[in-house]
Design an enzyme around this catalytic site. Structure first.
Site, mmCIF file in Angstrom:
data_model
loop_
_atom_site.group_PDB
_atom_site.id
_atom_site.type_symbol
_atom_site.label_atom_id
_atom_site.label_comp_id
_atom_site.label_asym_id
_atom_site.label_seq_id
_atom_site.Cartn_x
_atom_site.Cartn_y
_atom_site.Cartn_z
ATOM 1 N N CYS A 216 4.009 -3.631 2.365
ATOM 2 C CA CYS A 216 4.030 -2.663 3.468
ATOM 3 C C CYS A 216 3.988 -1.244 2.921
ATOM 4 O O CYS A 216 4.794 -0.397 3.278
ATOM 5 C CB CYS A 216 5.267 -2.880 4.341
ATOM 6 S SG CYS A 216 5.149 -2.099 5.970
ATOM 7 N N ARG B 98 14.955 -2.509 1.889
ATOM 8 C CA ARG B 98 14.154 -1.546 1.145
ATOM 9 C C ARG B 98 13.131 -0.861 2.050
ATOM 10 O O ARG B 98 12.985 -1.186 3.215
ATOM 11 C CB ARG B 98 13.457 -2.244 -0.026
ATOM 12 C CG ARG B 98 14.428 -2.756 -1.082
ATOM 13 C CD ARG B 98 13.691 -3.447 -2.210
ATOM 14 N NE ARG B 98 14.612 -4.038 -3.171
ATOM 15 C CZ ARG B 98 14.239 -4.839 -4.163
ATOM 16 N NH1 ARG B 98 12.956 -5.152 -4.305
ATOM 17 N NH2 ARG B 98 15.134 -5.342 -5.003
ATOM 18 N N SER C 173 9.936 -1.006 2.347
ATOM 19 C CA SER C 173 8.944 -1.865 3.000
ATOM 20 C C SER C 173 9.531 -2.533 4.239
ATOM 21 O O SER C 173 8.876 -2.611 5.285
ATOM 22 C CB SER C 173 8.429 -2.924 2.021
ATOM 23 O OG SER C 173 9.503 -3.691 1.504
ATOM 24 N N HIS D 50 -8.794 -4.864 -2.355
ATOM 25 C CA HIS D 50 -9.382 -4.458 -3.636
ATOM 26 C C HIS D 50 -9.487 -5.718 -4.472
ATOM 27 O O HIS D 50 -8.542 -6.510 -4.528
ATOM 28 C CB HIS D 50 -8.508 -3.410 -4.321
ATOM 29 C CG HIS D 50 -9.059 -2.900 -5.621
ATOM 30 N ND1 HIS D 50 -10.405 -2.668 -5.821
ATOM 31 C CD2 HIS D 50 -8.454 -2.582 -6.799
ATOM 32 C CE1 HIS D 50 -10.590 -2.204 -7.053
ATOM 33 N NE2 HIS D 50 -9.424 -2.162 -7.663
ATOM 34 N N GLY E 261 -4.757 4.699 2.781
ATOM 35 C CA GLY E 261 -4.240 4.006 3.956
ATOM 36 C C GLY E 261 -3.884 4.922 5.107
ATOM 37 O O GLY E 261 -4.078 4.568 6.277
ATOM 38 N N GLU F 191 -18.667 5.685 -3.076
ATOM 39 C CA GLU F 191 -17.662 5.809 -4.131
ATOM 40 C C GLU F 191 -17.712 7.147 -4.857
ATOM 41 O O GLU F 191 -16.848 7.432 -5.684
ATOM 42 C CB GLU F 191 -17.829 4.669 -5.144
ATOM 43 C CG GLU F 191 -17.640 3.280 -4.559
ATOM 44 C CD GLU F 191 -16.217 3.004 -4.094
ATOM 45 O OE1 GLU F 191 -15.342 3.856 -4.308
ATOM 46 O OE2 GLU F 191 -15.986 1.933 -3.511
ATOM 47 N N SER G 242 -3.739 4.437 -5.458
ATOM 48 C CA SER G 242 -3.106 3.282 -6.099
ATOM 49 C C SER G 242 -2.716 3.604 -7.533
ATOM 50 O O SER G 242 -3.218 4.566 -8.136
ATOM 51 C CB SER G 242 -4.071 2.096 -6.101
ATOM 52 O OG SER G 242 -5.171 2.361 -6.959
#
EC number: 1.1.1.86
Length: 492
Positions: free
Chosen positions: A45, A76, A78, A132, A158, A389, A414
């Site tokens: 999440c 936590r 998430s 990915h 995101g 890209e 990421s």
């Protein structure tokens, strides 16, 4: 497990690298219908996990979150994000066995452990989804043969997946089915429904392979999307301050300059970005970009070569095994830079001033976009893929810098992108310091280029060179599918 790409023969490698098809709008007439009435369970999440889940729920899908027991017990981040947004949350054991589609949206470095944990719990004939393909392509994950493996990869962070959906639009999206895992032939139907549920079908969907997504994604994020913005920010700030520019003004010019410049790029490609300059400034930006391309081409090619061979992935995975020592050190070093710690400028910079005082920045954007595009295409990646890209995502990444400088960019992207960003920037900064930065002239950065006579033939030739670059042709076509693009720049 062995690198999947390296197990393929050359013909198979080229076929998968070159897989790219722009899907017609009528292929999404059923939108998310194929997944309605089925259970979607998201593992993870974070930015992609939460925002894709919100979009899927708003599109009528049954979405829940499977988290580790300790994440639930300790409440936590998430767990808090999922529960605060009204989602059902449970352990792997509680939710995975019921799932028709398990979507793995954890960080890349956690994928192997997650797949190892969830695969025995998945019912026969279920589907496993990624956003990915690193785990499949670079790690070489082996998935049970009765499980369908698909990918839906929104081409932006995101947070923007959600914001574009709320605006009634979406973000361009890549979808793929792993050729080793499509036992029932329903992979494409699942991927299309998932992409539509996130809103991606409104902005354009490309049918890809896992291989093409991974290799192009790694190249884009390492070079122009993140690495070039980081290197450019540090170099331009230090250059301005060394020449007596107020540090606060220099910081604002750079922090918000990338976003303002690339907003023009988003709407009309390199042509429109360059057209925002006066004719003398355009000629100078073009000349600078050509110098930059000549200097940096070997660095771009090395990154592409290391991505294709798997050398990059091997090095990064070795750092994973070493508790991210390199990544964390590079992150700390970035946090200590003068740019990240400069005071805020309280004055206003007009939109045009960002262009007039940012000729070098524009040259860096042009050079980086074109080099990334050219290097990918030369390696067998299709032009449409290389466009997304190298150019399309750039305004979205620049927007993160406008929020909280490089810190925000590196938080949002990421860990894989962050690692590659540092790898590129740490090579690009000394390279350009040695071979380029000392050759700059007055007006290249921080001041306007004085008006002067312009040779008509030279201007004609430069305009033609800009407009006739292959990325401009493919960009014009693809932007035609994105007629509802919304302005995202917030600079002032």
């Amino acid at each position: 497990m062995a690198n999947y790409f390296n197990t393929l023969n050359l013909r198979q490698q080229l076929a998968q690298l070159g897989k790219c098809r722009f899907m017609a709008r009528d292929e999404f007439a059923d939108e998310a219908g194929y997944l309605k009435g089925k259970k979607v369970v998201i593992v993870g999440c974070g930015a992609q996990g939460l925002n894709q889940g919100l979009n899927m729920r708003d599109s009528g899908l049954d979405v829940a979150y499977a988290l580790r027991k300790e994440a639930i017990a300790e409440k936590r981040a998430s767990w808090r994000k999922a529960t605060e947004n009204g989602f059902k949350v449970g352990t792997y054991e509680e939710l995975i066995p019921q799932a028709d589609l398990v979507v793995n949206l954890t960080p890349d470095k956690q994928h192997s452990a997650v797949v190892k944990a969830v695969q025995p719990l998945m019912k026969e004939g279920a589907a496993l989804g990624y956003s990915h393909g690193f785990n499949i392509v670079e790690v070489g994950e082996q998935v049970r043969k009765d499980i369908t493996v698909v990918m839906v990869a929104p081409k932006c962070p995101g947070t923007e997946v959600r914001e574009e959906y709320k605006r009634g639009f979406g973000v361009p999206t890549l979808i793929a089915v792993h050729p080793e895992n499509d036992p029932k032939g329903e992979g494409m139907a699942i991927a299309k429904a998932w992409a539509a549920a996130t809103g991606g079908h409104r902005a354009g969907v490309l049918e890809f392979s896992f291989v093409a997504e991974v290799k192009s994604d790694l190249m884009g994020e390492q070079t122009i999307l993140c690495g070039m913005l980081q290197a450019g920010s540090l170099l331009c700030f230090d250059k301005l301050v060394s020449e007596g520019t107020d540090a606060a003004y220099a910081e604002k010019l750079i922090q918000f300059g990338w976003e303002t410049i690339t907003e023009a790029l988003k709407q009309g490609g390199i042509t429109l970005m360059m057209d925002r300059l006066s004719n003398p400034a355009k000629l100078r930006a073009y000349a600078l970009s050509e110098q930059l391309k000549e200097i940096m081409a070997p660095l771009f090619q090395k990154h592409m070569d290391d991505i294709i061979s798997g050398a990059f992935s091997s090095g990064m995975m070795a750092d994973w095994a070493n508790d991210d020592v390199k990544l964390l050190n590079w992150r700390e070093e970035t946090g200590r830079t003068a740019f990240e710690n400069a005071p805020q400028f309280e004055g206003k910079i007009s939109e045009q001033e960002y262009f007039d005082h940012g000729v070098l920045m524009i040259a860096m954007v042009k050079a980086g976009v074109e080099l990334a595009f050219e290097t990918m295409v030369d390696s067998g990646i299709i032009e449409e893929s290389a466009y997304y890209e190298s150019l399309h995502e750039l305004p979205l990444i620049a927007n993160t810098i406008a929020r909280k400088r490089l810190y925000e960019m590196n938080v949002v992207i990421s860990d894989t992108a962050e690692y590659g960003n540092y790898l590129f920037a740490n090579a690009a900064v000394p390279l350009l310091k040695e071979k380029f930065m000392d050759s700059l002239q007055a007006g290249d950065l921080g001041k306007s280029i004085p008006g002067s006579a312009v040779d008509n033939a030279q201007l004609r030739d430069v305009n033609e060179a800009i407009r006739n670059h292959p990325i401009e042709a493919v960009g014009h076509k693809l932007r035609g599918y994105m007629t509802d693009m919304k302005r995202i720049a917030v600079a002032g």
